[in-house]
Design a protein around this motif. Structure first.
Motif, PDB file in Angstrom:
ATOM      1  N   HIS A   1      -4.215   1.477   6.934  1.00  0.00           N
ATOM      2  CA  HIS A   1      -4.291   0.745   5.664  1.00  0.00           C
ATOM      3  C   HIS A   1      -5.426   1.282   4.799  1.00  0.00           C
ATOM      4  O   HIS A   1      -5.271   1.479   3.600  1.00  0.00           O
ATOM      5  N   PHE A   2      -6.572   1.505   5.429  1.00  0.00           N
ATOM      6  CA  PHE A   2      -7.725   2.007   4.679  1.00  0.00           C
ATOM      7  C   PHE A   2      -7.401   3.362   4.055  1.00  0.00           C
ATOM      8  O   PHE A   2      -7.679   3.612   2.882  1.00  0.00           O
TER       9      PHE A   2
ATOM     10  N   GLN B   1      -4.537   4.599   3.296  1.00  0.00           N
ATOM     11  CA  GLN B   1      -3.587   4.467   2.187  1.00  0.00           C
ATOM     12  C   GLN B   1      -4.237   3.903   0.929  1.00  0.00           C
ATOM     13  O   GLN B   1      -3.913   4.309  -0.183  1.00  0.00           O
ATOM     14  N   THR B   2      -5.171   2.962   1.135  1.00  0.00           N
ATOM     15  CA  THR B   2      -5.877   2.390  -0.008  1.00  0.00           C
ATOM     16  C   THR B   2      -6.679   3.490  -0.720  1.00  0.00           C
ATOM     17  O   THR B   2      -6.669   3.594  -1.951  1.00  0.00           O
TER      18      THR B   2
ATOM     19  N   THR C   1      -5.128  -3.891  -1.452  1.00  0.00           N
ATOM     20  CA  THR C   1      -4.862  -2.628  -2.138  1.00  0.00           C
ATOM     21  C   THR C   1      -4.395  -2.897  -3.563  1.00  0.00           C
ATOM     22  O   THR C   1      -4.893  -2.305  -4.521  1.00  0.00           O
TER      23      THR C   1
ATOM     24  N   THR D   1     -10.892 -11.705  -0.782  1.00  0.00           N
ATOM     25  CA  THR D   1     -11.014 -10.313  -1.193  1.00  0.00           C
ATOM     26  C   THR D   1     -11.433 -10.203  -2.651  1.00  0.00           C
ATOM     27  O   THR D   1     -10.636  -9.851  -3.506  1.00  0.00           O
TER      28      THR D   1
ATOM     29  N   ALA E   1      -3.891  -6.408   3.882  1.00  0.00           N
ATOM     30  CA  ALA E   1      -4.175  -5.045   3.478  1.00  0.00           C
ATOM     31  C   ALA E   1      -3.416  -4.702   2.203  1.00  0.00           C
ATOM     32  O   ALA E   1      -3.963  -4.122   1.269  1.00  0.00           O
ATOM     33  N   GLN E   2      -2.155  -5.106   2.162  1.00  0.00           N
ATOM     34  CA  GLN E   2      -1.342  -4.844   0.982  1.00  0.00           C
ATOM     35  C   GLN E   2      -1.919  -5.532  -0.241  1.00  0.00           C
ATOM     36  O   GLN E   2      -2.006  -4.969  -1.319  1.00  0.00           O
TER      37      GLN E   2
ATOM     38  N   ALA F   1      -6.103   4.769  -4.538  1.00  0.00           N
ATOM     39  CA  ALA F   1      -7.198   4.725  -5.515  1.00  0.00           C
ATOM     40  C   ALA F   1      -7.418   6.112  -6.111  1.00  0.00           C
ATOM     41  O   ALA F   1      -7.666   6.256  -7.308  1.00  0.00           O
TER      42      ALA F   1
ATOM     43  N   LEU G   1      -7.246  -4.124  -5.683  1.00  0.00           N
ATOM     44  CA  LEU G   1      -8.197  -3.065  -5.999  1.00  0.00           C
ATOM     45  C   LEU G   1      -7.645  -2.172  -7.109  1.00  0.00           C
ATOM     46  O   LEU G   1      -8.348  -1.827  -8.057  1.00  0.00           O
ATOM     47  N   LEU G   2      -6.351  -1.808  -7.013  1.00  0.00           N
ATOM     48  CA  LEU G   2      -5.773  -0.908  -8.006  1.00  0.00           C
ATOM     49  C   LEU G   2      -5.793  -1.541  -9.398  1.00  0.00           C
ATOM     50  O   LEU G   2      -6.103  -0.884 -10.387  1.00  0.00           O
TER      51      LEU G   2
END
Lengths: 325, 133
Positions: free
Chosen positions: A250-251, A253-254, A218, A191, A214-215, A258, A221-222
């Motif tokens: 998951h998407f 929530q991401t 995220t 990722t 996913a976690q 963001a 990304l943050l």
């Protein structure tokens, strides 16, 4: 072949294989390993003491006669230590106690074998040799009571099969652990968050998304949004083979997380199949900005950031050196 | 192609395995690419439910036929806590685990036939079938 070490690994393994007292009892029941077997093995114990040294010498003569097994015993000091441990290992077969501590001891040996990459075929083959060496001596010792040989030997076989089951499961458990570790490593590699332009990040997702990944993505990304002071993120899911409701969640929530950090997420690369499926399941992606392809995604992001990309006429192609002139 | 496939479900990666096996079987049976994805996703939904609520169980994939039609039956079975209220569980957006609540109703919409049997304390079995068009 055995060396006692690392009891913490062994304990973890006992838990992993769920080797409780009940489970050990179940295994014995399946092997039809009963009290009379324990008695016979104890009877064999005295004889085992007598033949222990001879059998060990035969055993290592055999192992050293083959290239594939000799390579494990190149150091004479190791050989001497292993011989002593192996002697104990064999003697414990006829000591008459087959409880949790016995099982733990057997697992420890399995772990040691796995660590040195001893092939399962060698382990099983060596055990076969041992059984033949013992059978010969039992037959000699009981030549005036030949009818007792078979029951004694069958009892020995039962405990040996208990051992082999444990050893092979240890191999498998260790391999599975290795695979898990590798999966985690791949997950970390897979990722990347790429700064594409000022304030624009690209997050290309490849492969299956599970809860853990996913976690992780995220979180990654943050952090990147903060580090690059990003305003727009293009999350490309072309390489994600399946999007079910959990992955879609998951998407979503991401995207929400963001947004809290002040960045807009554009999701690109929804395949027709995935789009169709999400609609059928009933996932509402209304609040997620989705576009078809990665190119669409980047163009949308550039518009949001106020970039314009202009095509030069005539195109400024940089010639390859060899093609030049 | 005749036999059924059983995939034990006890960790996250098993969901992926079940999904892949289901997609492969659907492809063999001649399902379109979109249908393959629908079937794979339905498997994903019910397998995730097993993991989420029962912690372990199994997915059985079975090729079926009815006169000219060919199809795939997916059975998701667990011996978990069971579902006290099936009507509620099949309702959109109902979830006891902070998910979207689209697992069961979603899977139902993805397949042609859908049946669920659940007994509290005994477990849950979902049987669902999709036919080639």
């Amino acid at each position: 072949m055995g060396e006692p070490r690392h009891s913490s690994t062994t304990l973890a393994l006992m838990q992993e294989l769920a080797l409780t007292e009940e489970e050990i009892a179940r295994r014995k029941a399946f092997l039809e390993f009963h009290d009379e077997d324990v008695q016979r093995l104890q009877e064999l114990g005295g004889l085992a003491q007598q033949y222990a040294d001879e059998v060990i010498e035969d055993f290592y003569r055999h192992l050293l006669a083959f290239d594939e097994s000799r390579r494990f015993f190149t150091d004479p000091a190791v050989l001497a230590r292993v011989k002593a441990a192996q002697r104990d290992y064999f003697l414990r077969l006829t000591r008459g106690v087959y409880d949790g501590a016995y099982v733990e001891d057997r697992l420890r040996i399995g772990v040691a074998h796995e660590r040195i990459n001893l092939p399962v075929a060698l382990y099983v083959g060596a055990y076969g040799f041992y059984l033949r060496a013992v059978l010969r001596r039992v037959q000699e010792a009981y030549q005036h009571r030949p009818a007792e040989v078979l029951p004694l030997f069958v009892s020995l076989l039962k405990v040996v099969f208990l051992d082999m089951g444990l050893a092979i499961e240890t191999y498998l458990a260790q391999r599975e652990r290795t695979i898990r570790l590798q999966q985690e490593a791949i997950r970390e590699l897979s990722t990347p968050v790429l700064p594409l332009r000022e304030r624009l990040l690209l997050l290309p997702l490849i492969g299956a998304i599970d809860a853990q990944r996913a976690q992780q993505l995220t979180a990654q990304l943050l952090h990147s949004i903060r580090a690059y002071r990003a305003k727009v993120v293009v999350m490309d899911i072309t390489g994600v083979p399946a999007v079910d409701s959990a992955v879609a969640n998951h998407f979503i929530q991401t995207v929400q997380a963001a947004r809290l950090m002040g960045a807009t997420v554009i999701v690109s690369g929804l395949s027709p199949e995935v789009a169709h499926t999400l609609v059928r399941i009933g996932v509402d992606l209304g609040m997620v900005h989705t576009v078809g392809t990665l190119q669409d995604g980047i163009e949308a992001a550039e518009r949001l950031l106020g970039y314009t990309v202009q095509k030069l006429e005539p195109p400024m192609l940089v010639p390859h050196p060899e093609e030049g002139q | 192609m005749d036999g059924e496939t059983r995939v034990p479900i006890c960790r996250d990666s098993d969901i992926i395995l079940a999904r892949q096996q289901g997609r492969a079987l659907a492809a063999q049976l001649g399902f379109s690419s979109i249908d393959q994805t629908l079937i794979a996703t339905a498997i994903s939904e019910v397998a995730r439910n097993i993991l989420l609520y029962a912690r372990q169980g199994e997915i059985i994939l079975r090729p079926v036929s009815q006169s000219e039609k060919k199809g795939i039956t997916v059975i998701a079975r667990d011996e978990g806590p069971g579902i006290p209220d099936l009507t509620l569980a099949l309702q959109n957006g109902y979830s006891t685990s902070n998910s979207l609540g689209l697992g069961l109703p979603g899977a139902k919409r993805l397949m042609d036939e859908f049946a669920i049997v659940s007994e509290v304390g005994k477990g849950t079995t979902v049987t669902m079938t999709k036919w080639t068009q």
